[in-house]
Design an enzyme around this catalytic site. Structure first.
Site, PDB file in Angstrom:
ATOM      1  N   ASP A  46       0.456   3.722   1.737  1.00  0.00           N
ATOM      2  CA  ASP A  46       0.449   4.287   3.099  1.00  0.00           C
ATOM      3  C   ASP A  46       1.873   4.548   3.600  1.00  0.00           C
ATOM      4  O   ASP A  46       2.742   3.675   3.532  1.00  0.00           O
ATOM      5  CB  ASP A  46      -0.270   3.298   4.038  1.00  0.00           C
ATOM      6  CG  ASP A  46      -0.607   3.938   5.378  1.00  0.00           C
ATOM      7  OD1 ASP A  46       0.322   4.386   6.079  1.00  0.00           O
ATOM      8  OD2 ASP A  46      -1.795   3.991   5.723  1.00  0.00           O
ATOM      9  N   CYS A  78       0.841  -1.197   0.000  1.00  0.00           N
ATOM     10  CA  CYS A  78       0.000   0.000   0.000  1.00  0.00           C
ATOM     11  C   CYS A  78       0.880   1.253   0.000  1.00  0.00           C
ATOM     12  O   CYS A  78       1.999   1.247   0.524  1.00  0.00           O
ATOM     13  CB  CYS A  78      -0.902  -0.002   1.236  1.00  0.00           C
ATOM     14  SG  CYS A  78      -2.065   1.395   1.258  1.00  0.00           S
ATOM     15  N   HIS A 118      -2.242  -3.978   4.911  1.00  0.00           N
ATOM     16  CA  HIS A 118      -2.032  -3.612   6.314  1.00  0.00           C
ATOM     17  C   HIS A 118      -3.368  -3.305   6.983  1.00  0.00           C
ATOM     18  O   HIS A 118      -4.267  -2.745   6.363  1.00  0.00           O
ATOM     19  CB  HIS A 118      -1.079  -2.410   6.433  1.00  0.00           C
ATOM     20  CG  HIS A 118      -1.644  -1.137   5.869  1.00  0.00           C
ATOM     21  ND1 HIS A 118      -2.130  -0.129   6.672  1.00  0.00           N
ATOM     22  CD2 HIS A 118      -1.805  -0.720   4.594  1.00  0.00           C
ATOM     23  CE1 HIS A 118      -2.559   0.862   5.899  1.00  0.00           C
ATOM     24  NE2 HIS A 118      -2.378   0.533   4.638  1.00  0.00           N
TER      25      HIS A 118
HETATM   26 CO    CO Z   1      -3.419   1.279   3.031  1.00  0.00          CO
END
Ligand code: CO
Length: 212
Positions: free
Chosen positions: A45, A43, A99
């Site tokens: 993130d 991801c 996640h």
């Molecule tokens: Co994410």
């Protein structure tokens, strides 16, 4: 504002200096080329950096990241990365790492429109729909999101196995294993999902290509 930007440049100088201090040849060696054994699909993130959470260094992991770690077979970006990693770099392992606490997953579970990303998250809505009986039965929204995070990783591992790139590699007896992981933001620990795919495990017949 300026300070928050400048600290990156200062940080870079510190990084380069420290690496050279530890090993004067560090950058010279890295500049000769890369032979990573792993492809990471994770991801975007900011809290899930591939090298940091696996305690690895520059040169060890080839990385692709997008919102909610999705493998879309019509996405030129992810498919180019997979093709290069498999056919040129010869990676041995492909890791799809989701996640817990993923904003993309939470957005896909809801009904709000966020713009272009709606189209990207639609792939996750499709994963939800495929497993809606199991997911709808989980009353707690956080737990439901956690489970969708896991199911999403499992689907993306399967999406990799459906590609011609991977099937061709397995046909050619390249020892590539695909793994599904979920990283815990609040523990720092990775959970290995039971979805390993290798040449021995078949996907449904309709997705299989023939080679000669
Ligand atoms: Co994410």
């Amino acid at each position: 504002m300026r300070d928050s930007y400048e600290r990156l440049i200062i940080g870079n100088k510190k990084f380069a200096m420290e690496k050279r201090f530890d090993d004067p040849e560090y950058f010279k060696k890295l500049s000769l080329g890369q032979t990573p054994d792993y492809l990471w699909i994770g991801c975007s993130d900011s809290r899930v950096p591939a090298n940091e959470v696996t305690n690895t260094s520059s040169g060890e992991i080839f990385v692709h990241r997008n919102i909610a770690n999705v493998v879309v077979h019509t996405d030129l970006n992810v498919m180019s990365v997979v093709e290069y990693a498999v056919n040129v770099l010869g990676v041995k392992h492909i890791i799809v790492c989701g996640h817990y606490g993923c904003g993309g997953i939470r957005a896909a579970m809801g009904h709000k429109s966020f713009g272009i990303v709606d189209k990207w998250l639609r792939h996750i809505k499709d994963v939800y729909f495929k497993h809606h009986k199991e997911l709808d039965a989980i009353a707690d929204l956080d737990k439901r999101a956690d489970r969708l995070t896991e199911l999403n990783v499992i689907e993306q591992v399967r999406n990799l196995a459906k590609t011609k790139i991977i099937q061709r590699a397995w046909f050619d007896k390249k020892p590539i294993e695909i793994h599904g992981w979920v990283y815990g933001l609040n523990s720092g620990l990775i959970t290995e999902l039971n979805v390993e795919h290798d040449a021995k495990e078949d996907i449904e017949d309709i997705y299989r290509y023939e080679f000669d």
